[in-house]
Design a protein around this motif. Structure first.
Motif, short mmCIF file in Angstrom:
data_model
loop_
_atom_site.label_atom_id
_atom_site.label_comp_id
_atom_site.label_asym_id
_atom_site.label_seq_id
_atom_site.Cartn_x
_atom_site.Cartn_y
_atom_site.Cartn_z
N ARG A 191 0.80 -1.21 0.00
CA ARG A 191 0.00 0.00 0.00
C ARG A 191 0.84 1.28 0.00
NH1 ARG A 191 -0.40 -1.85 5.42
NH2 ARG A 191 -0.34 -0.27 7.08
N ASP A 192 2.08 1.21 0.48
CA ASP A 192 2.94 2.39 0.43
C ASP A 192 3.72 2.48 -0.87
OD1 ASP A 192 2.07 3.20 2.91
OD2 ASP A 192 3.80 2.39 3.99
N GLU A 193 3.92 1.35 -1.50
CA GLU A 193 4.63 1.24 -2.79
C GLU A 193 6.13 1.52 -2.67
OE1 GLU A 193 4.71 -0.04 -5.52
OE2 GLU A 193 2.69 -0.66 -6.03
N LEU A 194 6.78 1.76 -3.81
CA LEU A 194 8.24 1.81 -3.88
C LEU A 194 8.82 3.02 -3.17
CD1 LEU A 194 8.76 0.96 -7.66
CD2 LEU A 194 9.27 -0.53 -5.72
N PRO A 195 10.03 2.89 -2.61
CA PRO A 195 10.70 4.06 -2.04
C PRO A 195 11.11 5.04 -3.13
CG PRO A 195 12.18 2.16 -2.04
CD PRO A 195 10.83 1.65 -2.47
N VAL A 196 11.11 6.31 -2.79
CA VAL A 196 11.46 7.38 -3.73
C VAL A 196 12.87 7.87 -3.39
CG1 VAL A 196 10.82 9.63 -4.66
CG2 VAL A 196 9.03 8.03 -3.90
N GLU A 197 13.79 7.72 -4.31
CA GLU A 197 15.19 8.08 -4.12
C GLU A 197 15.31 9.54 -3.67
OE1 GLU A 197 19.23 7.52 -3.82
OE2 GLU A 197 17.70 5.99 -4.26
N GLY A 198 16.18 9.76 -2.68
CA GLY A 198 16.46 11.12 -2.22
C GLY A 198 15.43 11.67 -1.26
N THR A 199 14.47 10.85 -0.85
CA THR A 199 13.43 11.27 0.10
C THR A 199 13.23 10.16 1.12
OG1 THR A 199 11.44 10.30 -0.90
CG2 THR A 199 12.27 12.33 -1.89
N GLU A 200 12.40 10.44 2.13
CA GLU A 200 11.98 9.41 3.07
C GLU A 200 10.61 8.86 2.70
OE1 GLU A 200 12.20 11.03 6.99
OE2 GLU A 200 14.40 11.21 6.95
N ASP A 201 10.14 9.23 1.51
CA ASP A 201 8.81 8.86 1.05
C ASP A 201 8.80 7.55 0.28
OD1 ASP A 201 7.11 10.90 1.98
OD2 ASP A 201 7.65 12.21 0.33
N PHE A 202 7.58 7.02 0.15
CA PHE A 202 7.27 5.97 -0.80
C PHE A 202 6.25 6.56 -1.79
CE2 PHE A 202 8.77 4.04 3.01
CZ PHE A 202 9.53 2.95 2.61
N VAL A 203 6.08 5.91 -2.93
CA VAL A 203 5.24 6.50 -3.98
C VAL A 203 3.86 6.88 -3.45
CG1 VAL A 203 4.06 6.03 -6.15
CG2 VAL A 203 6.46 5.41 -5.90
N PHE A 204 3.19 5.96 -2.76
CA PHE A 204 1.82 6.23 -2.34
C PHE A 204 1.74 7.04 -1.05
CE2 PHE A 204 -0.88 2.88 -4.82
CZ PHE A 204 -0.72 3.64 -5.96
N THR A 205 2.78 7.02 -0.19
CA THR A 205 2.75 7.92 0.96
C THR A 205 2.89 9.36 0.48
OG1 THR A 205 5.16 7.75 1.37
CG2 THR A 205 3.73 6.18 2.50
N ARG A 206 3.73 9.58 -0.53
CA ARG A 206 3.88 10.92 -1.09
C ARG A 206 2.60 11.35 -1.79
NH1 ARG A 206 8.80 13.55 -1.78
NH2 ARG A 206 8.85 15.28 -3.28
N PHE A 207 2.01 10.43 -2.54
CA PHE A 207 0.75 10.70 -3.22
C PHE A 207 -0.33 11.10 -2.20
CE2 PHE A 207 0.24 9.35 -7.79
CZ PHE A 207 -0.83 10.18 -8.09
#
Length: 288
Positions: free
Chosen positions: A56-72
């Motif tokens: 549900r959080d999906e892939l980590p986003v390089e250069g951040t502490e986010d994942f695709v869906f947490t950022r979304f």
């Protein structure tokens, strides 16, 4: 019959005024775990559906502490749109049903249960409900639109539109042949191109030839946004795969957006392209 359980009590502060509430849905006697991102703005409530082998959080986003869906979800909340993201049964924390038993059908059931939970949530009330599906989550979202045609809007991000083509290329002919020949409850092992080793039961493979997400969404009455990557080497060729959705529907309110990105929004090199996808999606959900 799908049964929807109650939300777990935990409420977690995320960023600013945004808050996230962990929820548990009962689907066919198994738990579906999700995260409900709260927002008191006026926008639609949004269901986020992850891709094949995702969570549900999906892939980590390089250069951040986010994942695709947490950022979304955070950016949706900032725009006044609460969201629910779920782990399909067999994925993430929804492990009462083992991964090898997942199929398109079980994931569609999970998505229907999630929409029903959202519709009954007191904080959502009379809000419209929209869905965002990425990759295989896009296939699920297309079938969800057929099951719940009252959805306000549907967003398909690099969606699987031709399952036999896309999964045939992903698995290769030998694995596909073995899967199609296997009994529904017989596991078939394989290695994905990025090195992940796993098993899926024959039932998953049996649904591939008959699944038609383009046909499923063809009669959905609401507007559809399809966002595809020019450099997507998993769902290919683009933009033809995405255009097939618009061609089948013939709906003047639909939109196709082609971006210079790969299947995962270039997140292995940073968040810039993902942020463009999110901004495009939020603007479209807002009716801009």
């Amino acid at each position: 019959m799908t049964r929807i359980g109650t939300a777990l009590a935990a409420v977690l502060v995320t960023t600013g005024a945004a808050m996230a509430e962990d929820v548990r849905l009962d689907v066919g006697g198994d738990s579906v775990i999700g995260t409900y991102e709260v927002s008191d703005g006026p926008g639609p409530a949004v269901l986020l559906l992850h891709g094949f082998t995702g969570t549900r959080d999906e892939l980590p986003v390089e250069g951040t502490e986010d994942f695709v869906f947490t950022r979304f979800a955070r950016q949706l909340a900032a725009a006044g749109m609460p969201s629910l993201r779920i782990d399909f049964r067999g994925s993430g924390e929804s492990l009462e049903m083992p991964w090898e038993e997942t199929t398109f059908s079980t994931q569609i059931e999970d998505a229907v249960a999630a929409v029903d939970w959202m519709a009954a949530h007191p904080d959502i009330g009379a809000r419209e409900i929209a869905v965002i599906g990425w990759s295989q989550g896009g296939l699920v979202a297309a079938h969800l639109a057929a099951e719940r045609p009252d959805l306000a809007r549907v967003v398909l991000l690099n969606p699987v539109t031709a399952p036999r083509v896309s999964f045939g290329a992903l698995f290769g002919p030998e694995v596909m042949e073995a899967g199609l020949a296997a009994a529904p409850a017989t596991p078939v092992g394989f290695t994905l191109p990025w090195g992940a080793e796993m098993e899926l039961n024959g039932a998953f493979f049996h649904e591939i030839p008959d699944s038609d997400p383009v046909g499923a969404i063809a009669d959905y009455p609401g507007p559809v946004l399809v966002v595809v990557g020019a450099n997507d080497d998993l769902i290919t060729p683009q933009p033809a795969m995405g255009q097939s959705v618009l061609d089948a529907r013939g709906n003047a309110t639909d939109t196709l957006v082609l971006m210079e990105m790969d299947h995962v929004f270039n997140v292995f090199t940073g968040p810039d392209m993902l942020d463009q996808v999110i901004a495009t999606t939020i603007a479209w959900l807002s009716g801009a």
